[in-house]
Design an enzyme around this catalytic site. Structure first.
Site, PDB file in Angstrom:
ATOM      1  CG  ASP A  67      13.477 -10.027  13.561  1.00  0.00           C
ATOM      2  OD1 ASP A  67      12.423 -10.657  13.568  1.00  0.00           O
ATOM      3  OD2 ASP A  67      14.480 -10.350  14.248  1.00  0.00           O
ATOM      4  CG  ASP A  88      20.128 -15.110  11.883  1.00  0.00           C
ATOM      5  OD1 ASP A  88      18.964 -15.539  11.934  1.00  0.00           O
ATOM      6  OD2 ASP A  88      21.125 -15.792  12.196  1.00  0.00           O
ATOM      7  CG  HIS A 125      15.607 -14.021  18.185  1.00  0.00           C
ATOM      8  ND1 HIS A 125      15.288 -13.570  16.928  1.00  0.00           N
ATOM      9  CD2 HIS A 125      16.607 -13.211  18.627  1.00  0.00           C
ATOM     10  CE1 HIS A 125      16.049 -12.536  16.617  1.00  0.00           C
ATOM     11  NE2 HIS A 125      16.864 -12.303  17.624  1.00  0.00           N
ATOM     12  CB  ALA A 155      10.241 -13.954  23.376  1.00  0.00           C
ATOM     13  CG  ASP A 185       5.750 -11.457  14.000  1.00  0.00           C
ATOM     14  OD1 ASP A 185       6.190 -11.952  12.954  1.00  0.00           O
ATOM     15  OD2 ASP A 185       4.754 -10.715  14.024  1.00  0.00           O
ATOM     16  CB  THR A 186       3.810 -15.871  17.325  1.00  0.00           C
ATOM     17  OG1 THR A 186       4.692 -16.393  16.321  1.00  0.00           O
ATOM     18  CG2 THR A 186       2.652 -16.828  17.526  1.00  0.00           C
TER      19      THR A 186
HETATM   20  O1  LIG Z   1      12.022 -14.117  17.401  1.00  0.00           O
HETATM   21  C1  LIG Z   1      11.055 -13.606  16.839  1.00  0.00           C
HETATM   22  C2  LIG Z   1       9.662 -13.712  17.453  1.00  0.00           C
HETATM   23  O2  LIG Z   1       9.250 -15.009  17.424  1.00  0.00           O
HETATM   24  P1  LIG Z   1       7.765 -15.417  17.901  1.00  0.00           P
HETATM   25  O3  LIG Z   1       6.926 -14.183  18.056  1.00  0.00           O
HETATM   26  O4  LIG Z   1       7.248 -16.331  16.828  1.00  0.00           O
HETATM   27  O5  LIG Z   1       7.928 -16.138  19.216  1.00  0.00           O
HETATM   28  N1  LIG Z   1      11.237 -12.891  15.694  1.00  0.00           N
HETATM   29  O6  LIG Z   1      12.510 -12.615  15.299  1.00  0.00           O
HETATM   30  C3  LIG Z   1      10.133 -12.508  14.828  1.00  0.00           C
HETATM   31  C4  LIG Z   1      10.232 -13.370  13.571  1.00  0.00           C
HETATM   32  C5  LIG Z   1       9.396 -12.754  12.485  1.00  0.00           C
HETATM   33  C6  LIG Z   1       9.379 -13.651  11.261  1.00  0.00           C
HETATM   34  O7  LIG Z   1       8.951 -12.837  10.220  1.00  0.00           O
HETATM   35  P2  LIG Z   1       8.678 -13.409   8.767  1.00  0.00           P
HETATM   36  O8  LIG Z   1       7.512 -14.363   8.905  1.00  0.00           O
HETATM   37  O9  LIG Z   1       8.350 -12.190   7.974  1.00  0.00           O
HETATM   38  O10 LIG Z   1       9.940 -14.076   8.310  1.00  0.00           O
HETATM   39 CA   LIG Z   2      19.534 -17.561  13.110  1.00  0.00          CA
HETATM   40 NA    NA Z   3      16.199  -9.163  15.855  1.00  0.00          NA
HETATM   41 ZN   LIG Z   4      13.735 -14.287  15.777  1.00  0.00          ZN
END
Ligand SMILES: O=C(COP(=O)(O)O)N(O)CCCCOP(=O)(O)O
Ligand SMILES: [Ca+2]
Ligand code: NA
Ligand SMILES: [Zn+2]
Length: 313
Positions: free
Chosen positions: A88, A110, A216, A218, A261-262
Site C-alpha cells: 500500500d 504512489d 482510498h 474508505a 485500515d482505520t
Molecule cells: O486508504 C487507506 C485506508 O484509509 P482509512 O482506513 O484511514 O480510511 N489506506 O491506504 C490505508 C493507509 C494505511 C496507512 O498506514 P501507515 O500508518 O502505516 O502509513
Molecule cells: Ca498519494
Molecule cells: Na493501495
Molecule cells: Zn490510502
C-alpha cells in the site's frame, strides 16, 4: 489459495462488486481478516504500508517483506478463499523491489504528489519491472483531500482526479488498477461537514479507463465502535468516516478495491479498552487480544457483505 490481486479485482470489475483491502501490521489483524473471509466465503486483499514493512522487520525492510509473504502465503494455502498481498502506498523504490522479490502479489506505486508526467514515468518504471515478474500494479491520480464546503472550489478541483488525465495515464502506464482521488482522505477525521464523494467524476474515470478502481480513505468510523471506545476512555471527538451507504454507492460507480485500515484499528482498540477494564487480572496476550480480534473480524464481515463480495470466493 494465495493469488494475484489482479485476478481478484478483474472478477470484481466484471461482476460489479468491491473487495476490501485490509491493512495489517501484526499477526492478530491478519488472523481476524482470514477468519472473516472464511466465514463469509469471500476473497480478501491483505495490504501493508511501507511503515508496516519496517515495523514487522524491526527496521529491516527485506526481512519485513519476507515475513509478511510467509505469514500471508501460509495462511492463504490453508483456506479455500482467494487471498492476495499488496504493498500500500509504495513510494520508496527499495521497498517496492524488496516486496516484489519477496513474493507480494501486487504493489502500489504512489507518485500522485508529483506532476502528471513524473507520475506517469515513475508508474511506468514499476509496471515494467513488476509485470516482468507477474506482479500487478496500482497507481494513484489526484490527492486525498476531503471536499470541504468552505474550501475554495479550485483548490479541491486541483486535488481531485482529472478523468481525461486518467484515460491518458492508463494508456501510457499499463497500470492494472487505479486509485482516483474523489474526496476521501486517510484517518479517522475525514470530513468536517457532510461526507461527500464526487461520483460524477468517478463514473467518468470508470467509463474512460474500464479499469478496476480503488477507493482510498474508505473507512466508515462506525458510530457504535466510536462510542464503545469513548465509553472506555478513548478521545475520538470529531471522528467521522465514509457512511456505509456512500461506500455501497461508490461500488455502483465502479469502485472494486476499498482500502480499509482505520476501521480495523478503531475496532481493535475499542474492544481492547473494554476487555482490559473488565479483566484487570489478565496478562496473557492470547486472551486479551481475543475479543479485539473478534470485533475486527465482525467489522470486516459486515464490510464484505456491504461491498457485495460475500460468497464470491
Ligand atoms: O486508504 C487507506 C485506508 O484509509 P482509512 O482506513 O484511514 O480510511 N489506506 O491506504 C490505508 C493507509 C494505511 C496507512 O498506514 P501507515 O500508518 O502505516 O502509513
Ligand atoms: Ca498519494
Ligand atoms: Na493501495
Ligand atoms: Zn490510502
Amino acid at each position: 489459495p494465495y493469488v494475484n490481486t489482479k485476478e481478484i479485482l478483474e472478477r470484481a470489475n466484471k461482476e460489479f462488486y468491491a473487495v476490501p483491502a485490509l491493512n495489517i501490521n501484526n499477526l492478530e489483524f491478519l488472523q481476524a481478516i482470514i477468519d472473516a473471509g472464511v466465514e463469509e466465503h469471500s476473497p480478501v486483499i491483505i495490504e501493508t504500508s511501507e511503515g508496516a514493512i519496517k515495523y514487522a522487520g524491526n527496521g529491516d525492510i527485506k526481512l519485513g517483506a519476507k515475513l509478511f509473504v510467509s505469514m500471508v502465503e501460509s495462511y492463504a494455502r490453508n483456506v479455500d478463499i482467494p487471498v492476495s498481498l499488496h504493498v500500500d502506498h509504495g513510494k520508496n523504490f527499495k521497498i517496492i523491489m524488496a516486496a516484489i522479490q519477496a513474493g507480494y502479489s501486487s504493489v502500489m506505486i504512489d507518485a500522485s504528489e508529483f506532476p502528471f508526467e513524473k507520475n506517469v514515468a515513475e508508474t511506468k518504471k514499476i509496471v515494467e519491472i513488476a509485470h516482468s515478474l507477474g506482479v500487478s500494479v496500482e497507481a494513484e491520480l489526484g490527492r486525498l483531500v476531503g471536499i470541504e464546503d468552505n474550501v475554495a472550489v479550485e483548490s479541491h478541483e486541483a486535488a481531485l482526479v482529472d478523468p481525461d488525465e486518467a484515460k491518458l495515464f492508463a494508456e501510457e502506464t499499463g497500470v492494472d488498477f487505479l486509485a482516483p482521488a474523489i474526496g476521501t482522505s486517510h484517518g479517522a477525521f475525514k470530513f468536517k461537514g457532510e461526507a461527500r464523494l464526487d461520483f460524477a467524476r468517478l463514473k467518468k474515470v470508470k467509463d474512460l479507463t474500464g479499469l478496476p478502481l480503488v477507493l482510498h480513505g474508505a473507512s466508515s468510523v462506525p458510530e457504535d465502535i466510536k462510542k464503545l471506545a469513548e465509553t472506555y476512555g478513548a478521545d475520538f471527538k470529531g471522528a467521522k468516516g465514509v457512511p456505509g451507504e456512500i461506500l455501497a454507492e461508490s461500488v455502483k460507480f465502479g469502485i472494486n478495491k476499498v482500502n480499509t485500515d482505520t476501521d480495523l484499528r478503531m475496532a481493535f482498540i475499542a474492544s481492547l479498552r473494554e476487555f482490559l477494564s473488565k479483566n484487570p487480572g489478565e496478562f496473557d496476550p492470547r486472551k486479551y487480544f481475543k475479543t479485539p480480534k473478534e470485533l475486527v473480524k465482525n467489522v470486516i464481515r459486515e464490510r464484505l457483505r456491504l461491498l457485495g463480495c460475500s460468497n464470491k470466493a
